[in-house]
Design an enzyme around this catalytic site. Structure first.
Site, PDB file in Angstrom:
ATOM      1  CB  SER A   1      -0.805   0.397   0.848  1.00 66.75           C
ATOM      2  OG  SER A   1      -0.401   0.024   2.496  1.00 66.75           O
TER       3      SER A   1
ATOM      4  CE1 TYR B   1      13.041  -2.426   9.851  1.00 64.73           C
ATOM      5  CE2 TYR B   1      16.098  -2.238   9.581  1.00 64.73           C
ATOM      6  CZ  TYR B   1      14.288  -2.020   8.928  1.00 64.73           C
ATOM      7  OH  TYR B   1      14.478  -2.597   7.188  1.00 64.73           O
TER       8      TYR B   1
ATOM      9  CE  LYS C   1      14.372  -5.360   7.484  1.00 66.95           C
ATOM     10  NZ  LYS C   1      12.613  -6.344   6.545  1.00 66.95           N
TER      11      LYS C   1
END
Length: 273
Positions: A13, A145, A149
């Site tokens: 989106s 974060y 990853k």
């Protein structure tokens, strides 16, 4: 390669997901975008949206079943949905860390588990996991974060060994900072910064300065298209800076890389070891 190829993109989106959906549709792919709320997604010719929450098993299963009912197959799965978190590791609660991993690691795992059986049966498929340069080069105050990853990269490399005999491969796409809402509006840990306040503020300002001049989401989308149409490579840094950082990590002495990182993220000489 686009003729009759069905692509699924999560987080479609906005940002990289939206730019990729648009570019792939323009290049003849049949694109299904997974979003939390299809009514809030911008209409794109050639892109059909379906509801998916990658943190929910039933939502993922229903979304993938819908794609199969509409297209009969999935040729390319792009795991793009992600969340970020900024703050000191010490200040990060387990629940905050779990929320990041639930989207960034377990989300791709859920999508892979749902889509991969059909790829194996067809003996054809490509899975593109959107990682980050922080997947191989951690940054201060982005430890959770970066950890997510790193985990995604380990999962991807292991998976590629397991499935290549079925003619299905995995690509790790590694952008650097990108001018998207994910980087601009990154959530921050709830606990007060305390002893870390001064340095965290300097680092956040340094990162924001980089984001303002960072490549657009379209540049990453173009790399995704190239990864699909070009020769296979597992790790694909997205953009010149990402490629440079990848090479520096591999070939420069560790102390030089460490010092360069600290300067980039606003650590003065007084902080150097």
């Amino acid at each position: 390669m686009s003729k009759d190829k069905v692509v699924v993109i999560t987080g479609a989106s906005s940002g990289i997901g939206e730019a990729s959906a648009r570019l792939l549709a323009q290049n003849g792919f049949e694109v299904f975008g997974g979003v939390r709320n299809p009514q809030r997604a911008n209409a794109i010719p050639g892109v059909r949206y379906g509801t998916v929450d990658v943190t929910d098993d039933a939502s993922v299963a229903n979304f993938v079943e819908w794609v199969f009912s509409e297209a009969g197959k999935i040729d390319i799965l792009i795991n793009n949905a992600g969340v970020s978190l900024v703050g000191p590791v010490e200040n990060t609660s387990p629940s905050e860390a779990l929320a990041v991993f639930d989207t960034n690691v377990f989300g791709p795992l859920r999508m892979i588990r749902a889509a991969l059986p059909s790829m194996r049966a067809a003996r054809s498929g490509l899975i593109i996991n959107i990682s980050s340069v922080l997947g191989f080069l951690p940054a201060p105050f982005m430890g959770i974060y970066a950890s997510s990853k790193h985990a995604l990269e380990g999962l991807s490399e292991s998976l590629d060994h397991e499935i290549r005999e079925f003619n299905v491969r995995v690509v790790l796409l590694e952008p650097t900072f990108t001018n998207t809402k994910l980087d601009v509006n990154a959530a921050q840990t709830a606990a007060p910064l305390g002893a870390y306040a001064t340095q965290a503020d300097a680092t956040i300002k340094a990162v924001q300065a980089q984001i303002r001049t960072a490549p657009s989401a379209l540049s990453v989308a173009e790399k995704i298209l190239a990864a699909i149409n070009g020769p296979y490579r597992m790790r694909q840094p997205a953009g010149g800076q990402a490629t440079l950082l990848s090479r520096l990590r591999r070939f420069m002495p560790a102390n030089a890389v460490d010092g360069s990182l600290r300067r980039t993220f606003g650590f003065g000489k007084r902080n150097a070891s």
